[in-house]
Design a protein around this motif. Structure first.
Motif, mmCIF file in Angstrom:
data_model
loop_
_atom_site.group_PDB
_atom_site.id
_atom_site.type_symbol
_atom_site.label_atom_id
_atom_site.label_comp_id
_atom_site.label_asym_id
_atom_site.label_seq_id
_atom_site.Cartn_x
_atom_site.Cartn_y
_atom_site.Cartn_z
ATOM 1 N N MET A 97 1.124 -1.139 -0.032
ATOM 2 C CA MET A 97 -0.078 0.160 -0.003
ATOM 3 C C MET A 97 0.765 1.143 0.051
ATOM 4 O O MET A 97 0.802 2.116 -0.737
ATOM 5 C CB MET A 97 -1.160 0.017 1.250
ATOM 6 N N SER A 98 2.008 1.206 0.686
ATOM 7 C CA SER A 98 2.925 2.183 0.829
ATOM 8 C C SER A 98 3.556 2.646 -0.636
ATOM 9 O O SER A 98 3.628 3.674 -1.165
ATOM 10 C CB SER A 98 3.838 2.109 1.812
ATOM 11 N N TRP A 99 3.876 1.679 -1.147
ATOM 12 C CA TRP A 99 4.383 1.936 -2.671
ATOM 13 C C TRP A 99 3.442 2.454 -3.495
ATOM 14 O O TRP A 99 3.738 3.238 -4.284
ATOM 15 C CB TRP A 99 4.872 0.371 -3.365
ATOM 16 N N ARG A 100 1.907 1.891 -3.398
ATOM 17 C CA ARG A 100 1.035 2.355 -4.423
ATOM 18 C C ARG A 100 0.800 4.128 -3.724
ATOM 19 O O ARG A 100 0.750 4.819 -5.045
ATOM 20 C CB ARG A 100 -0.190 1.813 -4.222
ATOM 21 N N LEU A 150 6.715 -13.013 -3.785
ATOM 22 C CA LEU A 150 7.357 -12.555 -4.953
ATOM 23 C C LEU A 150 6.430 -12.278 -6.220
ATOM 24 O O LEU A 150 6.606 -11.354 -7.054
ATOM 25 C CB LEU A 150 8.442 -13.731 -5.378
ATOM 26 N N MET A 151 5.080 -13.170 -6.083
ATOM 27 C CA MET A 151 4.184 -12.787 -7.076
ATOM 28 C C MET A 151 3.548 -11.455 -6.884
ATOM 29 O O MET A 151 3.584 -10.699 -8.004
ATOM 30 C CB MET A 151 3.285 -14.133 -7.022
ATOM 31 N N PHE A 152 3.384 -11.076 -5.913
ATOM 32 C CA PHE A 152 2.778 -9.691 -5.459
ATOM 33 C C PHE A 152 3.699 -8.578 -5.919
ATOM 34 O O PHE A 152 3.249 -7.825 -6.422
ATOM 35 C CB PHE A 152 2.428 -9.587 -4.047
ATOM 36 N N ILE A 153 5.161 -8.759 -5.712
ATOM 37 C CA ILE A 153 5.883 -7.802 -6.052
ATOM 38 C C ILE A 153 6.037 -7.717 -7.658
ATOM 39 O O ILE A 153 6.177 -6.547 -8.226
ATOM 40 C CB ILE A 153 7.344 -7.814 -5.468
ATOM 41 N N ALA A 154 6.334 -8.865 -8.054
ATOM 42 C CA ALA A 154 6.123 -8.931 -9.673
ATOM 43 C C ALA A 154 5.146 -8.306 -10.321
ATOM 44 O O ALA A 154 5.209 -7.645 -11.424
ATOM 45 C CB ALA A 154 6.365 -10.254 -10.178
ATOM 46 N N ARG A 155 3.836 -8.737 -9.699
ATOM 47 C CA ARG A 155 2.589 -7.766 -10.178
ATOM 48 C C ARG A 155 2.560 -6.555 -10.092
ATOM 49 O O ARG A 155 2.445 -5.650 -11.107
ATOM 50 C CB ARG A 155 1.528 -8.601 -9.547
ATOM 51 N N PHE A 156 3.153 -5.823 -8.795
ATOM 52 C CA PHE A 156 3.112 -4.434 -8.647
ATOM 53 C C PHE A 156 4.132 -4.051 -9.994
ATOM 54 O O PHE A 156 3.863 -2.884 -10.428
ATOM 55 C CB PHE A 156 3.651 -4.245 -7.325
ATOM 56 N N LEU A 157 5.378 -4.521 -9.991
ATOM 57 C CA LEU A 157 6.113 -3.858 -10.979
ATOM 58 C C LEU A 157 5.668 -3.937 -12.310
ATOM 59 O O LEU A 157 5.790 -3.109 -13.258
ATOM 60 C CB LEU A 157 7.374 -4.788 -10.844
ATOM 61 N N GLU A 158 5.000 -5.179 -12.876
ATOM 62 C CA GLU A 158 4.276 -5.187 -14.062
ATOM 63 C C GLU A 158 3.191 -4.046 -14.228
ATOM 64 O O GLU A 158 3.032 -3.402 -15.474
ATOM 65 C CB GLU A 158 3.634 -6.547 -14.361
ATOM 66 N N GLN A 159 2.670 -3.818 -13.180
ATOM 67 C CA GLN A 159 1.641 -2.834 -13.529
ATOM 68 C C GLN A 159 1.879 -1.542 -13.337
ATOM 69 O O GLN A 159 1.391 -0.436 -13.793
ATOM 70 C CB GLN A 159 0.330 -3.108 -12.145
ATOM 71 N N THR A 160 3.120 -1.318 -12.885
ATOM 72 C CA THR A 160 3.615 0.070 -12.945
ATOM 73 C C THR A 160 4.897 0.589 -13.642
ATOM 74 O O THR A 160 5.444 1.424 -13.732
ATOM 75 C CB THR A 160 4.275 0.524 -11.389
ATOM 76 N N ARG A 161 5.071 -0.427 -14.895
ATOM 77 C CA ARG A 161 5.982 -0.009 -15.898
ATOM 78 C C ARG A 161 5.455 1.382 -16.387
ATOM 79 O O ARG A 161 4.604 1.760 -16.719
ATOM 80 C CB ARG A 161 5.858 -1.209 -16.961
#
Length: 161
Positions: A97-100, A150-161
């Motif tokens: 949430m903090s990252w978002r 790792l899945m959650f972090i990867a999803r976050f990175l994918e969504q924020t490209r």
């Protein structure tokens, strides 16, 4: 049927040498390249195409840390269960949430990139923890938790490209 690890002559471990994987992939794919089967009967061409697909799928699995961990967990009888179990520790969810929030508050692309850099750093830390959990301790419960992170972090990175 050969496992992806067996297909490329690698030990079934989380930590793999990606350069060795790439070289093994190139060697394997050359053996079934369409040019080698151009003059062969249709049945042989189909088998070569099937092997080519299997080789490429295995390469994709092993070159992706989330897919590789998922495979190792499933092979060990400890499926990740990401589709049915969405619970995550509160501290991890707060970090997400903090990252978002930081991403939304970023004034410019440099600010957004700084948030993505934090997430990439966390991805690397989690990947290293996962390697220890699987390769050194065979701690499947910890490996399952870390794979889901790792899945959650990867999803976050994918969504924020």
């Amino acid at each position: 049927m050969l496992s992806p690890f067996e297909l490329f002559g690698l030990a079934p471990k989380f930590s793999i040498d990606l350069e060795k994987l790439k070289a093994a992939h190139e060697r394997a794919i050359l053996k079934v390249h369409p040019d080698r089967f151009a003059g062969r009967p249709a049945a042989e061409r189909r088998v070569a195409e099937q092997w080519s697909a299997r080789i490429n799928e295995s390469f994709a699995t092993l070159s992706d840390p989330v897919k590789r961990a998922t495979l190792l967990l499933e092979t060990a009888g400890h499926p990740v269960g990401a589709e049915t179990d969405t619970r995550m520790p509160a501290d991890f969810l707060m970090e997400q949430m903090s990252w978002r929030e930081d991403l939304e508050d970023a004034a410019d692309e440099a600010g957004r990139e700084a948030v993505r850099a934090k997430a990439r750093s966390r991805f690397g830390e989690t990947e290293a923890e996962l390697a220890r959990a699987i390769d050194e301790r065979a701690d499947w419960d910890a490996a399952r938790d870390l794979t889901r992170r790792l899945m959650f972090i990867a999803r976050f990175l994918e969504q924020t490209r």
